[in-house]
Design a protein around this motif. Structure first.
Motif, PDB file in Angstrom:
ATOM      1  N   ALA A  32      46.183 -51.040  25.631  1.00 46.16           N
ATOM      2  CA  ALA A  32      45.195 -51.810  24.886  1.00 46.16           C
ATOM      3  C   ALA A  32      45.477 -51.760  23.391  1.00 46.16           C
ATOM      4  CB  ALA A  32      43.787 -51.276  25.183  1.00 46.16           C
ATOM      5  N   TRP A  33      45.840 -50.587  22.896  1.00 42.22           N
ATOM      6  CA  TRP A  33      46.130 -50.474  21.465  1.00 42.22           C
ATOM      7  C   TRP A  33      47.393 -51.254  21.096  1.00 42.22           C
ATOM      8  CZ3 TRP A  33      43.533 -49.814  17.373  1.00 42.22           C
ATOM      9  CH2 TRP A  33      42.427 -48.969  17.328  1.00 42.22           C
ATOM     10  N   PRO A  41      48.229 -58.173  13.577  1.00 42.07           N
ATOM     11  CA  PRO A  41      49.158 -57.326  12.816  1.00 42.07           C
ATOM     12  C   PRO A  41      48.628 -56.782  11.499  1.00 42.07           C
ATOM     13  CG  PRO A  41      49.794 -59.643  12.689  1.00 42.07           C
ATOM     14  CD  PRO A  41      48.707 -59.566  13.701  1.00 42.07           C
ATOM     15  N   VAL A  42      47.514 -57.292  11.008  1.00 34.49           N
ATOM     16  CA  VAL A  42      46.941 -56.778   9.760  1.00 34.49           C
ATOM     17  C   VAL A  42      45.752 -55.856  10.050  1.00 34.49           C
ATOM     18  CG1 VAL A  42      45.839 -57.355   7.582  1.00 34.49           C
ATOM     19  CG2 VAL A  42      47.702 -58.784   8.448  1.00 34.49           C
ATOM     20  N   ALA A  43      44.775 -56.380  10.772  1.00 41.97           N
ATOM     21  CA  ALA A  43      43.544 -55.614  10.998  1.00 41.97           C
ATOM     22  C   ALA A  43      43.772 -54.434  11.943  1.00 41.97           C
ATOM     23  CB  ALA A  43      42.459 -56.527  11.562  1.00 41.97           C
ATOM     24  N   ALA A  44      44.551 -54.653  13.016  1.00 33.53           N
ATOM     25  CA  ALA A  44      44.693 -53.604  14.030  1.00 33.53           C
ATOM     26  C   ALA A  44      45.372 -52.339  13.505  1.00 33.53           C
ATOM     27  CB  ALA A  44      45.437 -54.148  15.246  1.00 33.53           C
ATOM     28  N   PRO A  45      46.454 -52.436  12.690  1.00 35.15           N
ATOM     29  CA  PRO A  45      47.037 -51.197  12.154  1.00 35.15           C
ATOM     30  C   PRO A  45      46.061 -50.395  11.295  1.00 35.15           C
ATOM     31  CG  PRO A  45      48.609 -52.986  11.962  1.00 35.15           C
ATOM     32  CD  PRO A  45      47.299 -53.599  12.377  1.00 35.15           C
ATOM     33  N   LEU A  50      42.438 -45.574  11.146  1.00 33.36           N
ATOM     34  CA  LEU A  50      41.099 -45.011  10.957  1.00 33.36           C
ATOM     35  C   LEU A  50      40.521 -44.446  12.252  1.00 33.36           C
ATOM     36  CD1 LEU A  50      39.479 -47.682   8.603  1.00 33.36           C
ATOM     37  CD2 LEU A  50      40.198 -45.370   7.981  1.00 33.36           C
ATOM     38  N   PHE A  51      40.751 -45.161  13.376  1.00 32.59           N
ATOM     39  CA  PHE A  51      40.037 -44.834  14.607  1.00 32.59           C
ATOM     40  C   PHE A  51      40.924 -44.681  15.842  1.00 32.59           C
ATOM     41  CE2 PHE A  51      37.329 -47.792  12.079  1.00 32.59           C
ATOM     42  CZ  PHE A  51      36.427 -46.847  11.607  1.00 32.59           C
ATOM     43  N   GLY A  52      42.218 -44.767  15.667  1.00 32.12           N
ATOM     44  CA  GLY A  52      43.094 -44.816  16.836  1.00 32.12           C
ATOM     45  C   GLY A  52      43.293 -43.499  17.542  1.00 32.12           C
ATOM     46  N   GLU A  53      43.089 -42.392  16.837  1.00 28.80           N
ATOM     47  CA  GLU A  53      43.307 -41.079  17.443  1.00 28.80           C
ATOM     48  C   GLU A  53      42.175 -40.153  17.027  1.00 28.80           C
ATOM     49  OE1 GLU A  53      47.160 -39.675  16.259  1.00 28.80           O
ATOM     50  OE2 GLU A  53      48.108 -41.621  16.632  1.00 28.80           O
ATOM     51  N   PRO A  54      41.732 -39.272  17.952  1.00 30.82           N
ATOM     52  CA  PRO A  54      40.657 -38.330  17.603  1.00 30.82           C
ATOM     53  C   PRO A  54      41.186 -37.143  16.818  1.00 30.82           C
ATOM     54  CG  PRO A  54      41.325 -38.004  19.870  1.00 30.82           C
ATOM     55  CD  PRO A  54      42.123 -39.176  19.358  1.00 30.82           C
ATOM     56  N   TRP A  55      41.779 -37.440  15.656  1.00 28.34           N
ATOM     57  CA  TRP A  55      42.499 -36.396  14.940  1.00 28.34           C
ATOM     58  C   TRP A  55      41.573 -35.600  14.030  1.00 28.34           C
ATOM     59  CZ3 TRP A  55      42.587 -36.574   9.600  1.00 28.34           C
ATOM     60  CH2 TRP A  55      42.226 -37.783   9.007  1.00 28.34           C
ATOM     61  N   ALA A 470      39.305 -54.124  26.014  1.00 24.82           N
ATOM     62  CA  ALA A 470      39.090 -53.534  24.704  1.00 24.82           C
ATOM     63  C   ALA A 470      38.409 -52.176  24.812  1.00 24.82           C
ATOM     64  CB  ALA A 470      38.246 -54.464  23.843  1.00 24.82           C
ATOM     65  N   GLY A 471      37.654 -51.958  25.891  1.00 23.70           N
ATOM     66  CA  GLY A 471      36.955 -50.695  26.056  1.00 23.70           C
ATOM     67  C   GLY A 471      37.872 -49.502  26.068  1.00 23.70           C
ATOM     68  N   ALA A 472      39.094 -49.669  26.553  1.00 26.32           N
ATOM     69  CA  ALA A 472      40.053 -48.565  26.593  1.00 26.32           C
ATOM     70  C   ALA A 472      40.465 -48.112  25.203  1.00 26.32           C
ATOM     71  CB  ALA A 472      41.286 -48.973  27.388  1.00 26.32           C
ATOM     72  N   ILE A 473      40.253 -48.966  24.198  1.00 24.10           N
ATOM     73  CA  ILE A 473      40.608 -48.596  22.828  1.00 24.10           C
ATOM     74  C   ILE A 473      39.662 -47.518  22.309  1.00 24.10           C
ATOM     75  CG2 ILE A 473      40.609 -49.433  20.446  1.00 24.10           C
ATOM     76  CD1 ILE A 473      41.684 -52.061  21.450  1.00 24.10           C
ATOM     77  N   PHE A 474      38.413 -47.606  22.675  1.00 19.26           N
ATOM     78  CA  PHE A 474      37.394 -46.737  22.117  1.00 19.26           C
ATOM     79  C   PHE A 474      37.111 -45.538  23.017  1.00 19.26           C
ATOM     80  CE2 PHE A 474      36.598 -51.122  20.760  1.00 19.26           C
ATOM     81  CZ  PHE A 474      36.777 -50.988  19.407  1.00 19.26           C
TER      82      PHE A 474
END
Length: 474
Positions: A32-33, A41-45, A50-55, A470-474
């Motif tokens: 999904a990511w 290519p602009v918004a998703a990176p 900001l939110f892609g990994e629970p770091w 999209a749910g798999a992203i969050f």
């Protein structure tokens, strides 16, 4: 020569490679990511960074781990093999799973009382705070300035003024109205130790180095390390005035006495040690066992837990079920293992019931949930939608005797991102009370019609299934 297009293209590619290389992520989330990164290519990176990994920072992780291990040693000898040996063999695996998460063992000798409703839960908490002799520890996600919220403020002020040591962790976002109010100041002036949990700091210090949307979703009250309240209750009225159109918020809260209260206090103290730097080891004395009490284990999960920890706890209960499973949750966006376990539970003949709110305060989550209805119905899961309000209780009762309840929803945030607290216990009497409450929810619910699910309109199916991706992203 303008190098900016090449720089942007390189950065875009680097983020995609990062998403592909991250270990431990389930394939659906990874796909999904990557799809989102390719399409936007602009918004998703930017969103991924900001939110892609629970770091969280290594220092934060190390401090939290050290604090928890230090406190967990208080319970290292409390659990024993006899506690597990006394359980029916089919129910030992869930306890072993949760023990691995919590790093301390199940303890016998506990008793529990189920509060009648949200208002009764707050009234019982206030009464126990008024009777506290040494300590009051509270962790909450949402604290509103309403009748119940102010009743808790007044109780804490009274306790602090008579010399009880009161400590409060309130999520900096969920409780922002209370934190910014005069009531917060009044508690501080009375001597209550306060912590806006996971607040955004301006100095880029240790606690700032983490993903900014990680939240402290725990709902926990511990009195003198001997009584604990566990469940879904925020410090608010059921009318929930910040979202009144979905009211009443229907919650569940269990008052527990016995050794498991100390385990719940350890969960509070470990977070307090990281955010406030205060070691509470010397204060958390052992709670006395209750004769004939049931075995239980408390555990916390979050972005510092092994990946899949909370999902694994749910899954272990579903695989342990022999006859019946009843589940209530407001937010149902399961990861693949949890969805497969629920479907498998129904397919092997276990009567599997899932109760969800008819109207969800999150449109996206509500739509994703409904997109999963066809799979669940086809597998034989009995689906119900609760009519009166937002069913906020998070409960799993297996075979009328094994129960898990707490703050965790069955969605991606609770499974992977939020700091949560839950309790697993085996008790025919206590579980029967919770099952009776679940049946009361069922009486106010409508069964989902399989024919209606199968004959949804094409646009509705398309929209829901896109949201499922999209749910798999969050």
């Amino acid at each position: 020569m303008d190098y900016w297009p090449y720089i942007i293209a390189f950065a875009h590619g680097a983020v995609i490679v990062r998403a592909l290389l991250l270990e431990g992520r389930d394939p659906y989330s990874r796909a999904a990511w990557v799809l989102a990164l390719l399409l936007f290519p602009v918004a998703a990176p930017i969103a991924y960074l900001l939110f892609g990994e629970p770091w969280v920072s290594r220092n934060f992780r190390r401090r939290a781990n050290d604090a928890y291990l230090t406190l967990a040693r208080l319970q290292s000898d409390a659990g024993d093999d006899e506690t597990l040996a006394a359980l029916p063999p089919c129910y030992r695996a869930p306890f072993e799973t949760v023990e691995h998460i919590s790093r301390f063992g199940a303890v016998a000798g506990n008793r529990a009382t189920l509060t009648a409703d949200s208002n009764a839960a707050i009234a019982a908490m206030v009464a126990d705070i008024d009777a506290a002799q040494h300590r009051v520890h509270i962790s909450t996600y949402i604290w509103l300035i309403d009748r119940n919220g102010l009743a808790m403020v007044d109780a804490l002020v009274r306790a602090a003024r008579r010399g009880v040591r009161c400590r409060v962790c309130a999520d900096a976002v969920g409780s922002r109205q209370m934190i910014a109010s005069k009531h917060w100041t009044a508690m501080k002036d009375a001597g209550v130790a306060l912590c806006p949990s996971l607040g955004v700091r301006r100095d880029f210090s240790l606690l700032a180095v983490r993903r900014i949307d990680l939240r402290n979703h725990r709902k926990l009250l511990v009195i003198d390390t001997r009584i604990a309240y566990v469940g879904s209750q925020n410090l608010a009225d059921p009318e929930f005035r910040i979202k009144p159109k979905f009211a009443p918020w229907v919650d569940i809260m269990l008052r527990v006495a016995g050794p498991v209260a100390q385990q719940n206090d350890i969960l509070f103290a470990s977070g307090w040690a990281v955010e406030k730097g205060e070691n509470l080891t010397g204060e958390l004395q052992e709670a006395a066992s209750v004769a004939g009490g049931f075995p239980a284990v408390a555990f916390g999960t979050g972005p510092l837990s092994p990946r899949g920890a909370m999902s694994g706890a749910f899954v272990s209960l579903l695989y342990a079920a022999q006859r019946e499973v009843i589940i209530t949750t407001p937010y149902f966006v399961p990861d693949p293992p949890l969805l497969a376990a629920l479907i498998g539970c129904a397919r092997r003949g276990v009567k599997t019931s899932l109760i969800l709110p008819r109207r969800n305060d999150s449109r996206v989550i509500g739509a994703i949930c409904k997109a999963l209805y066809p799979q669940l119905v086809d597998a034989g899961v009995d689906l119900f939608e609760y009519r009166p309000g937002l069913l906020h209780s998070k409960t799993v009762v297996v075979d009328g005797s094994l129960c898990l309840l707490g703050s965790s929803n069955m969605d991606r945030r609770s499974l992977e991102l939020n700091f949560e607290n839950n309790m697993l216990f085996y008790s025919a009497d206590a579980a029967a009370e919770i099952r009776a409450r679940q049946l009361a929810y069922l009486a106010d619910s409508d069964p989902v019609d399989p024919e209606r699910v199968k004959h949804r309109s094409l646009p509705k199916r398309l929209a829901e299934n896109i949201l499922t991706m999209a749910g798999a992203i969050f």
